[in-house]
Each structure stands twice: as structure tokens, then as C-alpha cells.
Design an enzyme around this catalytic site. Structure first.
Site, PDB file in Angstrom:
ATOM      1  N   ASP A 186       5.333  -2.967  11.528  1.00 57.63           N
ATOM      2  CA  ASP A 186       3.873  -2.833  11.639  1.00 57.63           C
ATOM      3  C   ASP A 186       3.394  -2.897  13.089  1.00 57.63           C
ATOM      4  OD1 ASP A 186       4.571  -5.515  11.806  1.00 57.63           O
ATOM      5  OD2 ASP A 186       2.815  -6.239  10.725  1.00 57.63           O
ATOM      6  N   SER A 208       7.409  -4.818   7.468  1.00 58.18           N
ATOM      7  CA  SER A 208       6.987  -5.759   8.528  1.00 58.18           C
ATOM      8  C   SER A 208       7.806  -7.046   8.531  1.00 58.18           C
ATOM      9  CB  SER A 208       5.505  -6.071   8.367  1.00 58.18           C
ATOM     10  OG  SER A 208       4.774  -4.883   8.347  1.00 58.18           O
ATOM     11  N   ARG A 244       0.833  -1.210   0.000  1.00 54.53           N
ATOM     12  CA  ARG A 244       0.000   0.000   0.000  1.00 54.53           C
ATOM     13  C   ARG A 244       0.865   1.256   0.000  1.00 54.53           C
ATOM     14  NH1 ARG A 244      -3.954   0.847   4.597  1.00 54.53           N
ATOM     15  NH2 ARG A 244      -2.186   0.158   5.828  1.00 54.53           N
TER      16      ARG A 244
END
Length: 914
Positions: A654, A600, A536
Site C-alpha cells: 500500500d 499491505s 476491496r
């Protein structure tokens, strides 16, 4: 010739006139289809009433749970004894069930009379007699040295609380034994059998026995029907509808005891004066009214009363009633059946009536034969209406437009009457055209069925034992969880030491995030989020002050497998291409915005904007990345594209993003937890405890990377063979062992391994491992969430399994649901034990007796699984009792969190510069 034709015409006319005369006289016994549908609707309402906890006490149809939870599946085997008490004879059997490639069931039996003094004597006399007959049978078969399981068919209404226990509600069928009503009949039989080698495993109603016998031959059989001396029906009901029994999973056979239908007056409009007279003269007036309208025990008497009244009114036998016709019980069911053998004309009718000292004319014989037809037809019609109600309920339970099922059937009326079966079938099919029904005649139904129930009970007990053994290692005891907590605590502290950096499995990576949001953050920020199969790019606008807010705009891009497992350069070029598309999409290509990069994967950071990849997880395998600074790789890819420039302020995990997002809403949030595809925790640690970072003042967020907990073998004692199988088949064998026991990416695969083992043991899917079950990764974790949902009926669970190519029975679905529950509950408890270690560490850091803290949480497992979050919270409460924990769901930790970390870092950088 003319005379012969004239005679035939005269006889036909005579017959028609007599039939019309009887039809007019007995119009009340002739029931239309509309009336029958109405009776079916009334019976359905009674079924619902009988199944309800609050309404059952006043229900006429008692809907008694039988505790028979499964039909035969063909794998039953062994030797069994059975006894059958419920009619004019008592029967003992030995049943041999074998399964060597081809299922078979052999039986040997012996009948014993049931003398009047026994069936109307005391309870002790009755059960001593039964025990004596059984001993005689065992001696005749040389079985006295064996301890065989015994099934007890007891064909009277009993309230059962388990399979091997039943309290007699009332006697029927002329039995009037003293001191037995309201007592457990199995206990009485066991007491009588104390000296003999027989173990009563199951108490079975004859109707249930019929269904089980037919179920052995046809696995679609889920209804049992008796139409003989008595009448009754049973069927397999969904557990969720049976309020009288705990539990919602699976099905249980319900013994309707439908003979009492109408005892509350609900059939008064269709009962006739003859029905009332039969009831008044019975041993139990006002009871079993439906049974008195349809069972063979009363049909002969009904015919006698009708003929007597018609005679008295001068409609038969010249108005002269013989003594025999006036005597109760002189016309029996066998007479009615014989008189309805149309192929034999009127000869049987004439012979029977003559034996009753009635001297019938041809007209009388025609009329009597038609009376018999109307009486037996009404019985078949009423039976069909009640059966239609059961079939409709089964179809509705299964939520299918068309039901295909089998009805196991037994009883003298059905077997011996020449027209009854055909009439019953025809009316049932007319009343429920949406049901395709096969009627299967039971052989030795009630007793052989008792043996089958016993065989199924033993099979289920053995299967239960083996399934429990497989799942036992997943049911971690409190002591084992405390041990996990203490080991995690030890690994957390070890990872913070300077001398442990090369050997620690829980890496305890400093993130250089030194503060949480204070509400003064503002501006426009870009955020990148890389952590799974999607990537994203976000534009985040933060406002401060009284109207503080965070607004986000984002676009999702896929990362193809060939990029995930290609070269590092290809991966970062793909990321930069996605950024370029987003900047153009938002119209901000020329702006040099501060950027937070949520990455992450385990990184060792030297500063907030430098992160060296320790190792890939979650299926990524891009080459030339491990040991490299991912921020430098991103900058180089931006330079190669040469279209825009960005100010990369922070590389973010994350988990840290999750903590920061919640910290923006709640200043007490100092812990972040991810429970989704992966599993991880971060928390604010005192700087004085972080040996690898200079300085002792303040706090810094530590990314624990706890997924590697146990990679040194410290939790091998709780790892199962299935965990090892999953680990060995993964992309990183021997790594991230704790994550492989707690994260969504692996739970479905653990379940699949267990299902394969259970199937190999013959405990699931009929022992057949389907091709789909052999495919790694087919059982996704989302299926665990769906299957374990409390709102999901087993029928829907079966549909999910069918979508996966697994053809399951109802029992299979229960086991699969149990396996999913064991695996996900263990994951939640292990996660809770690890979190308890972090909480206790923070409490001791503060030197507080009680810690009040908020944990920011994200991840599909925590959010979407129906039980994971609850079990996790309960475990934390149990293992960290001095910590008052608030769990706060994060709203987009990896995107919004990255922007907030960037904003906090900019704020702190500005403060430092000033």
C-alpha cells in the site's frame, strides 16, 4: 367580645392602609419580574464585556481571573495557615485537612481588631500589623518552628496574574491605606513576613474562599456569593471564554466584583433619589453603585433616608424628625433585621424607634416595618437577578437543558436577616426555572476557603509534578530525535546489504517497481486491496493523453475475525469469493483483465508478480501463509473456484501504491508514507545500492518495512514502560516496535496504559479504575483525534470519556487530553525522524546540496488527527534542513495505486518485449 373583633378589624384595616400608602410612596423600589429579568440580561452583557480582552478596560464589572483552576476533590490533606483581611476584624487560622478514608477539616482561629489608624494609615503599618498578629497566633499554637503554606484572604478588588500575586485596584469597606493601591499585596505581606516561617501560596478573595469552603463539602459547588457588609459573586468560567488569561483548557474561578455593576450608568433607570444621596455621601462617590443598593452596609442608611423624607412630608411621626433620625448611620442593618421579625409583631420596631427619640404610633410602626421589608426585598431581588445571570451562563457553558448546581453563600445579611435567605431563594428559582440550585451556607468561608485554595494549589502542584514525570519520556529532545534519525539511516543502509538479509530489522524489500507513471498509461485494470479488516475489489479505467484521467468503481467486503485468524486457504477462498461477487456485480465475469494486488504486509519479492509473506501484522494470524508466495496462493484459490481467470501482473504494498498515485500527479514524488493503522515508508533507491537485486542501472522502489525498526533493541533507550506493556499484550510481542510507537493501531492502547497508571497513582478518575478502562483496545485512536481537536470543548471531551464508561471531572479531561497529545506528538516526531533519514539518504544519493522532492502520504492518522501532520512536517524540517519537501495527500493509494503500478508494469513489459 364584639369590641375585640372590632379592634382587630380596625387594626387590620389600619395596617392595610399604611402598607398601601408606603407601597405608593416607594413604588420605585418595588421591581417586577420583567424588570429583574432585564437586570439579569444587562448583567450578562456586562459579564461578556468584562471577559473580553478589548472590552475589559471599559467594563464596569471587571470579571477578575482568580487563577483558582480547580475545586477541592476530597483528596487534599495537610496543615495550612490562613489570614483574613477585609472587615472590622482581622483573623488568623490554622486549618488541618485530613483524608484518612473520610475527609475532614478542623480549624482553630483567633480574631484581632483592625484599628482605625491601621486601616487608614500606611501600607507598611498595615502589613506589619498583619504579620505581627500572625506571629502572635503561631506562637500561641506553638507553630513558629514549622514552615506552613499560607493562604491570604484579601477581600478587596485585585487584578491577579497568578495565584500568589495580586495588584490592588481600589480600597472598599472604609479602608483607605496609603501606598498600597496599584501594588502587589502578596509581595508586601511576604516582605513583612520575611523573618517568620510562613510561605504565601495563594491570594484569595473572600467570595472565592466561600465557594472553596462549600466546594469541599459539596463538589457541585461552583458559585460563591457574599451578601454582607459588601457583596460579590464568583463562579467557575470556561477558560476558552477568558481572553485575559492564556490557554483554553479547563476552567478558572472568576471574581466578578459585581459591586461595580451600574457604575457606567446602566442601572440609572432603577436607582432612586435615596440611592443617589447615599452615593453622594460615601467615601467613593460614583463607585460600587450596585453594592450600595444591596449590601448591609447601606441598607440601614437607605431606610433612614426614606423615613426622614416621609417624616418631613408629614407622613410619619406627626412630621417631627428627631436629631437621631437626622444623623447619618443611626439606623443600621441589625435594626432593619430586628424590625422585620414579624413573629414579634411591632414590639421590636417600637423599641428601636423609641431609642431614636421618635414617638411612634401603631400606624408609624406598621409603615416603618413595611419600609424595611421593601428595602430588604429590593436587595434580595437585585441580588437574585445578578445571580440568575451567572446561573444562566453556567447552564449555557455546559450546554445542558437543566443545570444542577450549588451556590456557596456567606455574609451577615444572608445569615442574620430573618427573611432574606427565603426571599432570595424564591426569586432565583422564579427567574431561572431551568436551574436546580442548592444554597449552602459557608462556615468560616473566607478564611477556611483561603486554606482550601492553598490546599488545592498544593495538591495540583504535586499532581502536576507527578503527571509531568509520567509524560516526560514522551517529550523527546532534539538530540534524541537526531539520534533516532541517525540510527534509522544506519538500519536503512544495513537492510540493503546482501549479507544482512537474515538479520536486518528494517527489511528494505525490493518491490521490482522500476518506474513511476509517465502519463501514457491506459486501459482497464482490476485492483485488490487487502490490508485491514475490510477487503476491496476495484475496477480502474485509465485514460492517457491530454484528457488523462482515472475512474474507479469499487466494492467493500468485510473480513470476519475467524477468517483473519483461520487458515490461509480459508482466507484466500474468501478473497476469491469477493472477487467473483464483484465481477458479477460489474458484469465483467468473462474478461481476463490485468490485476494489481495490494497486499499491505511485509513481503520479500523475487519479481513484481511474486511476493513471499515475511510475517503477518495488523491483527492477521492466518496459518500456512508465512514463507509462502501470496500470488501463488491467490492463483490456486482462483483455480479451486474455477469460475474466471485473471492476469496477476503485480503484487503491491500500500505504501508503494501511495507513492505511485501521487507520482501520477507529480513526477517529483519518489517517496511514499503511510501513517494510519500501520506505519511504513517506501522510496526510489538507486539500483547500484541494492545488493540483493542484479543490475546497477536505473532505480527501484524499496519497501522499507520500517515498522520493525528497533526490534534489535537499538531504540530501547526511548521506549517507555507503557510501550513495553503494549508490546507484550500484542499478537506479535517483540516485533514491529517502531510501528507500535508510531501507528494508529497502538496509540490508543498506549494512552490507556498511561491512564491506568495515573489512576492507580490517584491522579485521575478519583483513583477508581473502571471496568471499561481495564478492557484492552477500548481506547481507539479515533478518540485521540476527537479529544485533541482544537474545536472540541472540555465538556465534549468529558462526553467522549463518558461514552467509554469513564466518569471524569473537568480536571480529568484536561489530563486525558494532555496524555493524548503527548502520545500522538511523540508518534509524529518519531515518524518525522525516520522520514528525515530517508530524505537525507536520497539527497546524498543524488550528490545534491539541496533536495527538492514530493512525499505521497496516506493514512487516517495523517489525514484525520488535528496535529499529527503539522508536528511531522515540523520535525522533518528541523532534522532534514537541506531538503525542500512537499507533502501530497494520496487519493486511494492502495486501490488506484495498485492499478497504476499494474499499468506501469504492463507498459514496461511491452517496452521490453518490443
Amino acid at each position: 367580645m364584639f369590641a375585640v373583633h372590632l379592634l382587630a378589624f380596625y387594626f387590620t384595616k389600619l395596617k392595610e392602609d399604611q402598607i398601601k400608602k408606603v407601597d405608593r410612596y416607594l413604588y420605585q423600589l418595588r421591581l417586577s419580574d420583567d424588570t429583574l429579568r432585564d437586570v439579569a440580561a444587562r448583567f450578562q452583557a456586562e459579564m461578556v464585556k468584562g471577559l473580553g480582552r478589548d472590552t475589559n478596560p471599559t467594563a464596569a464589572v471587571k470579571m477578575l481571573p482568580s487563577f483558582v483552576r480547580s475545586l477541592p476533590d476530597g483528596s487534599e490533606k495537610g496543615d495550612f495557615l490562613a489570614v483574613d483581611l477585609g472587615g472590622s476584624q482581622f483573623r488568623a487560622l490554622q486549618v488541618k485537612v485530613s483524608q484518612d478514608g473520610k475527609q475532614s477539616c478542623q480549624l482553630e482561629s483567633k480574631y484581632y481588631p483592625t484599628p482605625k489608624e491601621v486601616i487608614q494609615g500606611s501600607g507598611a503599618e498595615l502589613f506589619d500589623y498583619v504579620a505581627g498578629c500572625l506571629l502572635d497566633f503561631m506562637e500561641s499554637r506553638n507553630l513558629t518552628y514549622k514552615k506552613l503554606p499560607l493562604g491570604f484572604t484579601f477581600s478587596f478588588p485585585c487584578r491577579q496574574t497568578k495565584l500568589e500575586e495580586g495588584v490592588l485596584l481600589s480600597w472598599t469597606k472604609h479602608f483607605k491605606v496609603r501606598g498600597v493601591q496599584d501594588t502587589d499585596v502578596v509581595s508586601s505581606l511576604r516582605k513583612a513576613l520575611e523573618k517568620h516561617k510562613a510561605n504565601v501560596l495563594a491570594l484569595v478573595n473572600d467570595t472565592v474562599g466561600t465557594m472553596m469552603t462549600c466546594g469541599y463539602e459539596d463538589q457541585r459547588c461552583e458559585v460563591g456569593l457574599i451578601i454582607g457588609t459588601g457583596t460579590n459573586a464568583c463562579y467557575m468560567e470556561e477558560m476558552r471564554h477568558i481572553d485575559l488569561v492564556e490557554g483554553d483548557e479547563g476552567r478558572m474561578c472568576i471574581n466578578t466584583e459585581w459591586g461595580a455593576f451600574g457604575d457606567d450608568g446602566s442601572l440609572e433607570d432603577i436607582r432612586t433619589e435615596f440611592d443617589r444621596e447615599i452615593d453622594q455621601g460615601s467615601l467613593n462617590p460614583g463607585k460600587q453603585l450596585f453594592e450600595k443598593m444591596i449590601s448591609s452596609l447601606h441598607l440601614g442608611e437607605l431606610v433612614r433616608l426614606i423615613l426622614l423624607k416621609m417624616t418631613k412630608e408629614g407622613l410619619l411621626f406627626n412630621g417631627k424628625a428627631s436629631t437621631a433620625l437626622c444623623t447619618k448611620g443611626k439606623i443600621e442593618m441589625k435594626h432593619v433585621a430586628a424590625m422585620e421579625k414579624y413573629k414579634e409583631g411591632l414590639s421590636n420596631t417600637k423599641e428601636i424607634l423609641t431609642e431614636l427619640n421618635l414617638f411612634p404610633s401603631e400606624e408609624d410602626c406598621v409603615a416603618v416595618q413595611h419600609v424595611c421589608t421593601i428595602v430588604s426585598f429590593r436587595s434580595a431581588n437585585l441580588c437574585a437577578a445578578a445571580l440568575a445571570a451567572i446561573l444562566t451562563r453556567l447552564r449555557e457553558n455546559k450546554k445542558v437543558l437543566r443545570l444542577r448546581t450549588t451556590v456557596g453563600i456567606d455574609g451577615t445579611l444572608y445569615k442574620a436577616h430573618p427573611q432574606y435567605a427565603k426571599r432570595l431563594h424564591k426569586v432565583v428559582r422564579r427567574l431561572v426555572p431551568t436551574c436546580d440550585v442548592r444554597f449552602l451556607l459557608s462556615t468560616s468561608g473566607s478564611t477556611r476557603g483561603a486554606a482550601m485554595v492553598t490546599a488545592v494549589a498544593r495538591r495540583l502542584a504535586e499532581q502536576r509534578k507527578r503527571i509531568d514525570a509520567v509524560l516526560a519520556p514522551f517529550l523527546l529532545a532534539p538530540a534524541a530525535l537526531r539520534e533516532v534519525r541517525d540510527k534509522m539511516r544506519k538500519e536503512l543502509e544495513y537492510g540493503l546489504r546482501r549479507d544482512a538479509q537474515g538479520t536486518a530489522t528494517v527489511k528494505m524489500l525490493p518491490t521490482y517497481v522500476r518506474g513511476t507513471p509517465d502519463g501514457t498509461e491506459k486501459g482497464k485494470f482490476l485492483a485488490l486491496d487487502l490490508g485491514g479488516t475490510n477487503f476491496r475489489v476495484l475496477l480502474v479505467k485509465i485514460r492517457s493523453g491530454r484528457r488523462k484521467s482515472v475512474r474507479m468503481y469499487n466494492k467493500i467486503f468485510a473480513i470476519p475475525l475467524e477468517i483473519m485468524q483461520g487458515t490461509g486457504e480459508e482466507l484466500f477462498d474468501h478473497i476469491v469469493q469477493c472477487i467473483a461477487e464483484f465481477l458479477e456485480y460489474m458484469g465483467i465475469t468473462g474478461a481476463r483483465l490485468p490485476l494489481g494486488f495490494t497486499f499491505s504486509f511485509p513481503c520479500r519479492q523475487a519479481s513484481i508478480d511474486k511476493g513471499t509473506l515475511v510475517g503477518w501484522t495488523k491483527g492477521f494470524k492466518a496459518t500456512d501463509c508465512e514463507g509462502e508466495d501470496v500470488v501463488d496462493m491467490l492463483r490456486e484459490a482462483i483455480k479451486r473456484r474455477n469460475e474466471f481467470d485473471l492476469d496477476i501482473v503485480a503484487v503491491v504494498n500500500d505504501t508503494v501504491g501511495t507513492m505511485m498515485t501521487c507520482g501520477y500527479e507529480d513526477p517529483k514524488c519518489e517517496i511514499g508514507l503511510i501513517a494510519g493503522t500501520g506505519s511504513n515508508v517506501c522510496y526510489m533507491e538507486d539500483m547500484k545500492n541494492i545488493e540483493i537485486v542484479e543490475g546497477n542501472e536505473g532505480k527501484m522502489c524499496i519497501n522499507t518495512e520500517w515498522g520493525g525498526f528497533g526490534d534489535n533493541g537499538c531504540i530501547d533507550n526511548i521506549r517507555t514502560e507503557y510501550d513495553k506493556e503494549v508490546d507484550e499484550g500484542s499478537l506479535n510481542p517483540g516485533k514491529q516496535r517502531y510501528e507500535k510507537m508510531t501507528s494508529g493501531m497502538y496509540l490508543g492502547e498506549i494512552v490507556r496504559q498511561i491512564l491506568i497508571d495515573l489512576t492507580r497513582q490517584g491522579l485521575l478518575f478519583r483513583g477508581q479504575i473502571s471496568e471499561s478502562l481495564r478492557k484492552r483496545g477500548i481506547f481507539e485512536t479515533k478518540f485521540l483525534s476527537q479529544i485533541e481537536s482544537d474545536r472540541l470543548a472540555l465538556l465534549q471531551v468529558r462526553r467522549i470519556l463518558q461514552q467509554l464508561g469513564l466518569d471524569s471531572t473537568c480536571e480529568d479531561s484536561i489530563v486525558v487530553k494532555e496524555v493524548c497529545g503527548a502520545v500522538s506528538a511523540r508518534a509524529a516526531r518519531l515518524c518525522g525522524a525516520g522520514l528525515a533519514a530517508v530524505l537525507e539518504k536520497k539527497r546524498e544519493n543524488r550528490g545534491a546540496e539541496r533536495l527538492e522532492v514530493t512525499v505521497g502520504v496516506d493514512g487516517t492518522l495523517y489525514k484525520l488527527h488535528p496535529h499529527f501532520s503539522r508536528v511531522l512536517r515540523e520535525t522533518v524540517k528541523e532534522l532534514a534542513p537541506q531538503c525542500d519537501v512537499t507533502f501530497m495527500l494520496s487519493e486511494d493509494g492502495s486501490g488506484k495505486g495498485a492499478a497504476l503500478i499494474t499499468a506501469v508494469a504492463k507498459r514496461m513489459r511491452n517496452v521490453g518485449e518490443n
